[in-house]
Motif scaffolding. Structure first.
Motif, short mmCIF file in Angstrom:
data_model
loop_
_atom_site.label_atom_id
_atom_site.label_comp_id
_atom_site.label_asym_id
_atom_site.label_seq_id
_atom_site.Cartn_x
_atom_site.Cartn_y
_atom_site.Cartn_z
N TRP A 105 0.81 -1.37 0.04
CA TRP A 105 -0.02 -0.02 -0.18
C TRP A 105 0.98 1.10 -0.16
O TRP A 105 0.43 2.25 -0.53
CB TRP A 105 -0.91 0.09 1.22
CG TRP A 105 -0.41 0.03 2.59
CD1 TRP A 105 -0.07 -0.81 3.23
CD2 TRP A 105 0.10 1.30 3.18
NE1 TRP A 105 0.41 -0.43 4.58
CE2 TRP A 105 0.64 0.77 4.49
CE3 TRP A 105 0.46 2.57 3.00
CZ2 TRP A 105 1.35 1.88 5.43
CZ3 TRP A 105 0.96 3.46 3.56
CH2 TRP A 105 1.34 3.01 4.95
N ILE A 128 -11.10 14.53 -6.56
CA ILE A 128 -11.16 13.39 -5.47
C ILE A 128 -11.45 14.47 -4.13
O ILE A 128 -10.74 15.71 -3.89
CB ILE A 128 -9.74 12.99 -4.99
CG1 ILE A 128 -9.54 12.02 -6.35
CG2 ILE A 128 -9.77 12.27 -4.03
CD1 ILE A 128 -8.20 11.05 -5.94
N GLU A 129 -12.60 14.31 -3.51
CA GLU A 129 -13.20 15.15 -2.51
C GLU A 129 -13.08 16.62 -2.69
O GLU A 129 -12.75 17.42 -1.89
CB GLU A 129 -12.15 15.09 -1.01
CG GLU A 129 -12.07 13.38 -0.72
CD GLU A 129 -11.18 13.20 0.69
OE1 GLU A 129 -10.35 14.02 0.70
OE2 GLU A 129 -11.49 12.23 1.13
N ILE A 174 -3.01 10.25 -1.80
CA ILE A 174 -3.26 8.66 -1.57
C ILE A 174 -2.72 8.11 -0.54
O ILE A 174 -3.08 7.23 0.21
CB ILE A 174 -3.03 8.03 -2.95
CG1 ILE A 174 -4.03 8.50 -4.03
CG2 ILE A 174 -3.22 6.75 -3.18
CD1 ILE A 174 -3.67 8.18 -5.57
N HIS A 222 -4.10 9.11 2.95
CA HIS A 222 -5.41 8.34 3.26
C HIS A 222 -5.09 6.92 3.43
O HIS A 222 -5.64 6.40 4.42
CB HIS A 222 -6.03 8.26 2.02
CG HIS A 222 -7.24 9.39 1.93
ND1 HIS A 222 -6.51 10.79 1.67
CD2 HIS A 222 -8.70 9.56 2.37
CE1 HIS A 222 -7.76 11.60 1.71
NE2 HIS A 222 -8.83 11.07 2.07
N ALA A 223 -4.22 6.32 2.81
CA ALA A 223 -3.78 4.69 3.10
C ALA A 223 -3.07 4.72 4.75
O ALA A 223 -3.39 3.70 5.17
CB ALA A 223 -2.92 4.14 2.15
N ALA A 231 -5.50 5.39 7.67
CA ALA A 231 -6.96 4.57 7.60
C ALA A 231 -6.93 4.05 9.12
O ALA A 231 -5.92 3.57 9.78
CB ALA A 231 -6.75 3.59 6.53
N GLU A 263 -10.90 -0.26 5.39
CA GLU A 263 -10.77 1.25 5.08
C GLU A 263 -9.89 1.46 4.02
O GLU A 263 -10.00 2.11 3.05
CB GLU A 263 -10.98 2.08 6.29
CG GLU A 263 -11.05 3.66 5.96
CD GLU A 263 -10.71 4.45 7.04
OE1 GLU A 263 -9.96 5.56 6.78
OE2 GLU A 263 -11.01 4.15 8.19
N ARG A 264 -8.60 1.24 4.48
CA ARG A 264 -7.66 1.39 3.60
C ARG A 264 -7.71 0.67 2.22
O ARG A 264 -7.50 1.39 1.16
CB ARG A 264 -6.29 0.84 4.15
CG ARG A 264 -5.19 1.24 3.37
CD ARG A 264 -3.89 0.57 3.78
NE ARG A 264 -3.80 -0.98 3.60
CZ ARG A 264 -3.06 -1.87 4.49
NH1 ARG A 264 -2.44 -1.42 5.53
NH2 ARG A 264 -2.99 -3.08 4.26
N PHE A 285 -10.28 2.30 0.11
CA PHE A 285 -10.03 3.54 -0.51
C PHE A 285 -9.12 3.29 -1.60
O PHE A 285 -9.16 3.95 -3.05
CB PHE A 285 -9.20 4.36 0.49
CG PHE A 285 -8.64 5.57 0.02
CD1 PHE A 285 -9.32 7.06 -0.49
CD2 PHE A 285 -7.16 5.63 -0.15
CE1 PHE A 285 -8.68 7.71 -0.91
CE2 PHE A 285 -6.28 6.73 -0.70
CZ PHE A 285 -7.41 7.84 -1.05
N ARG A 313 -10.89 2.30 -4.70
CA ARG A 313 -11.64 3.22 -5.32
C ARG A 313 -10.66 4.26 -6.29
O ARG A 313 -10.92 4.49 -7.37
CB ARG A 313 -12.29 4.19 -4.31
CG ARG A 313 -13.34 5.13 -4.97
CD ARG A 313 -14.13 5.51 -3.59
NE ARG A 313 -13.50 6.00 -2.67
CZ ARG A 313 -13.32 5.83 -1.15
NH1 ARG A 313 -13.93 4.39 -1.00
NH2 ARG A 313 -12.54 6.58 -0.47
N MET A 314 -9.51 4.26 -5.63
CA MET A 314 -8.49 5.23 -6.38
C MET A 314 -8.00 4.24 -8.01
O MET A 314 -7.99 5.02 -8.94
CB MET A 314 -7.21 5.36 -5.72
CG MET A 314 -7.61 6.30 -4.48
SD MET A 314 -8.10 7.89 -5.06
CE MET A 314 -9.73 7.74 -4.60
#
Length: 341
Positions: free
Chosen positions: A128, A146-147, A166, A169-170, A173, A178-179, A182, A185-186
């Motif tokens: 990740w 993004i957001e 990115i 966020h990872a 998390a 959750e990680r 996300f 999704r990316m």
């Protein structure tokens, strides 16, 4: 220029005998164990590092070294090899640990220890912490929102910003689920293709077949590094912390057919594993746990807060030699004091 000056200074220290003098002084202060923390095995000159370390240090697997460090001294026992003990560790289990580090370990007869993340070996996913740069580099779109923030990927500065978003966020998390959601999704938003490129192969996780071949050689030992490499301090659920720590050990023991007693905290500073990570490691029955706090170890060290120096492949071996005996650190501290005056 600054790095060249460091190399020149390190060469002066080494060839003047100052490095060896400090090395002997450290030895006379009592038992010491140096642990180096590498990750990748390519991208620098690992061979030169190993040749230097093999000549000047007594290289051991992590469990052998720690058993020796904490064993009570035997009266009258004479040690044949008086060199300072040192352990070479590799975190995460990159594919180049097999293709390069393992090849060198066999050729030079140097023991190494790799801390594995079984979840990645099982699913073969990309690590990740590499995904920010990888996804942006392989994006098939020129623009993404993004957001509420628009990133125009034809601009290098926008690529860098998105990669950092990115990664952040990872990294922080509050659960592995959750990680991973996300990152999925990316990948979808950036239309990243699934196939692995040639340059990405060295960044992929090891396979169980590679792990077992290394184990059979006797030159490679293994420890646990959680199931999925979360930052334990940031996980919201204490039960997930427990599973990450315990399950990694259980799966490794099943695959390796022997006890796994050593653990390495992901990222490795106290703020990254926290009190809940420390307690989970103790409860899981590990004997030792390694951090990335940059110091040598003594018999007085907490066995669950063992120290490691960073192994930097790009670093000149003479700079490494000076740093391991504290020479360049002394110079840095003197400079800071002079600036304050």
């Amino acid at each position: 220029m600054r790095e060249r000056l460091r190399i020149v200074a390190a060469a002066c220290f080494y060839y003047s005998g100052l490095v060896q003098l400090l090395y002997r002084w450290i030895q006379h202060r009592g038992p010491r164990l140096v642990i180096l923390n590498y990750h990748r095995a390519t991208g620098g000159d690992l061979r030169r590092h190993l040749l230097y370390l093999r000549r000047h240090y007594r290289l051991l697997h992590v469990e052998d070294a720690l058993q020796e460090l904490y064993a009570p001294p035997e009266p009258g026992k004479r040690v044949k090899d008086r060199r300072m003990p040192l352990v070479l560790t590799f975190d995460d289990g990159y594919h180049d640990n097999y293709t390069h580090a393992f090849a060198l370990a066999r050729e030079l007869q140097v023991p190494i220890t790799i801390f594995l993340i079984p979840g990645y070996i099982e699913n073969g996913d990309h690590f990740w912490w590499l995904e920010g740069n990888r996804l942006v580099r392989r994006a098939q779109v020129s623009e993404v929102t993004i957001e509420g923030q628009v990133y125009r990927l034809e601009r290098p500065e926008e690529q860098d910003r998105l990669a950092r978003v990115i990664d952040t966020h990872a990294r922080y998390a509050t659960s592995v689920a959750e990680r991973e959601a996300f990152l999925a999704r990316m990948r979808e938003m950036l239309h990243v293709p699934n196939e692995v490129t040639v340059e990405e192969e060295a960044e992929c996780p090891l396979t169980w077949a590679e792990v077992k071949k290394m184990q059979e050689s006797g030159w490679v030992s293994f420890g646990a590094h959680t199931m999925h490499h979360p930052l334990l301090a940031y996980l919201a659920d204490a039960e997930e912390v427990r599973r990450e720590v315990e399950d990694s050990r259980m799966l490794l023991e099943q695959q390796l057919g022997q006890p796994v007693r050593a653990f390495a905290y992901p990222v490795g500073k106290p703020e990254h594993f926290g009190e809940q990570g420390l307690e989970a490691v103790k409860a899981a029955g590990y004997t030792w746990a390694l951090t990335t706090i940059e110091e040598a170890n003594t018999p007085q060290c907490d066995p669950y807060l063992l120290r490691r120096y960073p192994g930097v492949l790009e670093k000149h071996r003479l700079v490494m030699a000076a740093e391991l005996v504290g020479l360049l650190g002394i110079i840095s501290r003197v400079k800071k004091r002079l600036r304050k005056r």
